[in-house]
Design an enzyme around this catalytic site. Structure first.
Site, PDB file in Angstrom:
ATOM      1  CG  ASP A   1     -48.137  -5.701  15.606  1.00 28.33           C
ATOM      2  OD1 ASP A   1     -48.131  -4.699  16.350  1.00 28.33           O
ATOM      3  OD2 ASP A   1     -49.149  -6.102  15.007  1.00 28.33           O
ATOM      4  CD  GLU A   2     -43.300  -9.271  21.049  1.00 31.47           C
ATOM      5  OE1 GLU A   2     -43.612 -10.052  21.942  1.00 31.47           O
ATOM      6  OE2 GLU A   2     -42.117  -9.010  20.719  1.00 31.47           O
TER       7      GLU A   2
END
Length: 309
Positions: free
Chosen positions: A169-170
């Site tokens: 989750d970047e």
């Protein structure tokens, strides 16, 4: 990210774009063929070793070029395709799974890019990463939309004969394109649906971003639905904050060729000494990295690594 201890190459992010039993008898399309049952890998004892590979620049086959000098086992147990993307369709206002041309090439050529690894007993997992468009794992507006994206991922695993999905989750940039900020329910719904769709496949967590801190909602905690979680900061030691046993966690994270060999060795020694069961590496390229790989295999498995081009 600009954090100096985490120098992940951004090419995939900027582009538009052991564990559960392996179930490989899936019918595939789009040029991929069903994976044969893998030959048993040479036996080895010790933590599970993971290699992220930037397929914009390097071949997945690199993960299969390293074996242990003593016993011939694979140096790497899991190879991660880095990375597919979660993109956002501004017309339909929905997230969708996107493959850039390099990821698509690997998947379309699974017979030569993925199956050789699986035949050696190496699991091949697809990482999914944000792409600056506002779509992320933590801002689905409903359980239905989260479940729809989970189906896209599990369909890709089935279609291309993969061994699982990795969440990273970047670079989502929540709020772009009018998207919502992270909510507490989204990732729980997503992981729950994905695990239901593929009960015997790997689900792993790159322990970073809003999703990683939103693992519980409405009395449901999805921590146990992950096979692995790992530290995302290369060259450091950090225990992932998730309710998994030590055997499923990698507090160590190293970047091959950039993290010093002395640090690689000390983190591997600590992994064994403190009883953790996973060791994470990033950016395995096509050079002979046997010295870097041996720096951790000596500690994890009691053997140097041998490189075979």
């Amino acid at each position: 990210m600009s954090n100096p201890v985490r120098s992940r190459v951004r090419t995939a992010a900027l582009a538009l774009s052991a564990v559960a039993a392996l179930a490989l008898g899936t019918t595939t399309t789009t040029g991929a063929t069903a994976a044969p049952a893998p030959a048993p890998a040479a036996a080895k004892q010790g933590p599970t070793s993971v290699a992220y590979i930037e397929v914009n620049n390097h071949s997945m086959l690199n993960a299969g070029k390293y074996t242990l000098a003593d016993g011939g086992g694979n140096a790497f147990d899991v190879a991660v395709i880095f990375a597919a993307n979660i993109n956002y369709d501004t017309s339909s206002k929905k997230a969708y799974l996107h493959f850039n041309e390099n990821v698509q090439r690997v998947l379309d050529n699974a017979a030569t890019e993925i199956r050789p690894l699986q035949r050696k007993g190496i699991k091949v997992v697809l990482s999914v990463l944000g792409n600056h468009q506002g779509a992320g794992f933590a801002n689905f507006p409903s359980q239905q939309t989260a479940s729809a994206f989970a189906k896209e991922m599990s369909d890709a695993v089935a279609e291309y004969g993969l061994d699982g999905i990795d969440f990273d989750d970047e670079y989502a940039e929540y709020g772009n394109n009018g998207t919502a900020q992270p909510n507490d329910s989204s990732f729980v719904h997503l992981v729950t649906a994905l695990r239901a769709n593929m009960p015997d496949k790997i689900i792993s967590l790159y322990n970073i971003g809003p999703a990683a801190s939103r693992l519980s909602y409405g009395g449901v905690d999805v921590s146990s639905k992950f096979d692995y979680a790992w530290n995302p900061y290369y060259g450091t030691w950090q225990v992932p904050g998730i309710g998994l046993p030590k055997s499923r966690l990698s507090p160590a994270a190293v970047e091959i060729g950039r993290t010093s060999q002395s640090t690689v060795t000390s983190l591997a020694r600590r992994t064994v000494g403190e009883g953790y069961g996973v060791y994470l590496t990033y950016n395995l390229d096509g050079s002979d990295r046997s010295a870097d790989v041996s720096a951790f295999t000596r500690e994890l498995y009691g053997s140097d690594a041998v490189y075979t081009p």
